[in-house]
Scaffold this motif. Structure first.
Motif, PDB file in Angstrom:
ATOM      1  N   PHE A 155      21.631  -7.329  -9.750  1.00  0.00           N
ATOM      2  CA  PHE A 155      21.861  -7.647 -11.254  1.00  0.00           C
ATOM      3  C   PHE A 155      20.724  -7.437 -12.057  1.00  0.00           C
ATOM      4  CE2 PHE A 155      22.204 -10.055 -15.257  1.00  0.00           C
ATOM      5  CZ  PHE A 155      23.381 -10.166 -15.287  1.00  0.00           C
ATOM      6  N   ILE A 156      19.447  -7.773 -11.747  1.00  0.00           N
ATOM      7  CA  ILE A 156      18.089  -7.384 -12.473  1.00  0.00           C
ATOM      8  C   ILE A 156      18.191  -5.782 -12.558  1.00  0.00           C
ATOM      9  CG2 ILE A 156      15.855  -7.583 -12.564  1.00  0.00           C
ATOM     10  CD1 ILE A 156      16.163 -10.489 -11.566  1.00  0.00           C
ATOM     11  N   GLU A 157      18.228  -5.149 -11.281  1.00  0.00           N
ATOM     12  CA  GLU A 157      17.984  -3.741 -11.458  1.00  0.00           C
ATOM     13  C   GLU A 157      18.996  -2.917 -12.016  1.00  0.00           C
ATOM     14  OE1 GLU A 157      18.811  -2.566  -7.436  1.00  0.00           O
ATOM     15  OE2 GLU A 157      17.271  -3.941  -6.451  1.00  0.00           O
ATOM     16  N   MET A 158      20.239  -3.403 -12.292  1.00  0.00           N
ATOM     17  CA  MET A 158      21.355  -2.877 -13.175  1.00  0.00           C
ATOM     18  C   MET A 158      21.475  -3.062 -14.389  1.00  0.00           C
ATOM     19  SD  MET A 158      23.887  -2.323 -10.032  1.00  0.00           S
ATOM     20  CE  MET A 158      24.698  -0.924 -10.444  1.00  0.00           C
ATOM     21  N   SER A 159      20.736  -4.319 -14.558  1.00  0.00           N
ATOM     22  CA  SER A 159      21.186  -4.724 -15.968  1.00  0.00           C
ATOM     23  C   SER A 159      20.660  -4.210 -17.187  1.00  0.00           C
ATOM     24  CB  SER A 159      20.602  -6.402 -16.218  1.00  0.00           C
ATOM     25  OG  SER A 159      20.872  -6.941 -17.084  1.00  0.00           O
ATOM     26  N   ASP A 160      21.579  -4.055 -18.293  1.00  0.00           N
ATOM     27  CA  ASP A 160      21.362  -3.376 -19.470  1.00  0.00           C
ATOM     28  C   ASP A 160      20.629  -4.591 -20.272  1.00  0.00           C
ATOM     29  OD1 ASP A 160      21.948  -0.786 -18.802  1.00  0.00           O
ATOM     30  OD2 ASP A 160      24.120  -1.310 -19.280  1.00  0.00           O
ATOM     31  N   ALA A 161      20.774  -5.833 -20.009  1.00  0.00           N
ATOM     32  CA  ALA A 161      20.481  -6.744 -20.661  1.00  0.00           C
ATOM     33  C   ALA A 161      18.970  -7.405 -20.326  1.00  0.00           C
ATOM     34  CB  ALA A 161      21.533  -8.023 -20.795  1.00  0.00           C
TER      35      ALA A 161
ATOM     36  N   GLU B  64       9.635  -4.666  -9.506  1.00  0.00           N
ATOM     37  CA  GLU B  64       9.277  -3.539  -8.554  1.00  0.00           C
ATOM     38  C   GLU B  64      10.681  -2.731  -8.060  1.00  0.00           C
ATOM     39  OE1 GLU B  64       7.393  -0.549  -6.460  1.00  0.00           O
ATOM     40  OE2 GLU B  64       6.635  -2.093  -7.898  1.00  0.00           O
ATOM     41  N   LYS B  65      11.609  -3.604  -7.691  1.00  0.00           N
ATOM     42  CA  LYS B  65      12.913  -2.981  -7.397  1.00  0.00           C
ATOM     43  C   LYS B  65      13.650  -2.446  -8.519  1.00  0.00           C
ATOM     44  CE  LYS B  65      13.980  -6.227  -3.457  1.00  0.00           C
ATOM     45  NZ  LYS B  65      14.339  -5.288  -2.565  1.00  0.00           N
ATOM     46  N   ARG B  66      13.343  -2.983  -9.744  1.00  0.00           N
ATOM     47  CA  ARG B  66      13.885  -2.362 -11.022  1.00  0.00           C
ATOM     48  C   ARG B  66      13.196  -0.913 -11.319  1.00  0.00           C
ATOM     49  NH1 ARG B  66      16.933  -3.349 -15.496  1.00  0.00           N
ATOM     50  NH2 ARG B  66      16.419  -2.637 -17.457  1.00  0.00           N
ATOM     51  N   ARG B  67      12.011  -0.922 -10.939  1.00  0.00           N
ATOM     52  CA  ARG B  67      11.331   0.268 -11.194  1.00  0.00           C
ATOM     53  C   ARG B  67      11.844   1.138 -10.333  1.00  0.00           C
ATOM     54  NH1 ARG B  67       7.358   2.706  -9.388  1.00  0.00           N
ATOM     55  NH2 ARG B  67       6.653   1.353  -7.813  1.00  0.00           N
TER      56      ARG B  67
END
Length: 188
Positions: free
Chosen positions: A148-154, A180-183
């Protein structure tokens, strides 16, 4: 062949209040149950009620600490029926049930709670849910939070949430892992 109706019959045992042989004091409320049913569903309760850890003898009540009566009632309902109560349980109740499932080593209930929490993830709940997943070794739920955090636009809303602020203070390593996962996801 008709479907099994065993859960219905076992559930009626609790409703009919016949043959109850153990009682629990939870936050000033008394709950009665059947040792055998509890032992069948939870290895922790089996050890407490039937094994060497045996807590209560006939006529004694077991005091349950750090659990609210509605949570214990929902836990008993699940033990007897293999389903959650019909009334709409909110996110906080599901979180508390997950904690209870972990406490009593009830893996199926733990998975049911994780599934419900995964479906309800949003910018306000994801950080608190991630901390809960980490604390109670819920890999599926933790992965869903990271996704969810990786793909979140919010992300602004996630970062602004009280849960995220609390997570930064209590478990900064989880925040770093999420960043790190989001990056990595954003580079891909």
């Amino acid at each position: 062949m008709p479907p099994s109706d065993m859960a219905e019959h076992v559930g009626r045992l609790l409703d009919d209040k016949e043959g109850l042989d153990v009682s629990f004091d939870v936050g000033g409320e008394t709950f009665e149950a059947h040792r055998l049913v509890l032992a069948m569903r939870s290895p922790v309760l089996k050890a407490e009620l039937c094994g060497q850890m045996r807590e209560a003898r006939a006529g004694q009540s077991i005091t349950i600490h750090e659990m609210q009566p509605p949570v214990f009632g929902a836990l008993l309902h699940f033990i007897y029926t293999d389903s959650l109560p019909a009334n709409n349980l909110g996110t906080e109740m599901i979180r508390l049930l997950l904690v209870a499932a972990d406490r009593y080593a009830m893996e199926r209930l733990k998975l049911v709670c994780q599934s419900i929490l995964c479906e309800g993830l949003n910018a306000d709940t994801v950080a608190t849910t991630l901390a809960l997943a980490d604390q109670h070794s819920c890999g599926k739920l933790k992965d869903a939070c990271f996704e969810f955090i990786e793909m979140s636009d919010a992300m602004d809303a996630v970062v602004a949430s009280q849960g995220f602020q609390d997570l930064m203070l209590t478990c900064p390593s989880l925040v770093m892992e999420a960043w790190e996962k989001r990056r990595k996801f954003r580079k891909a």
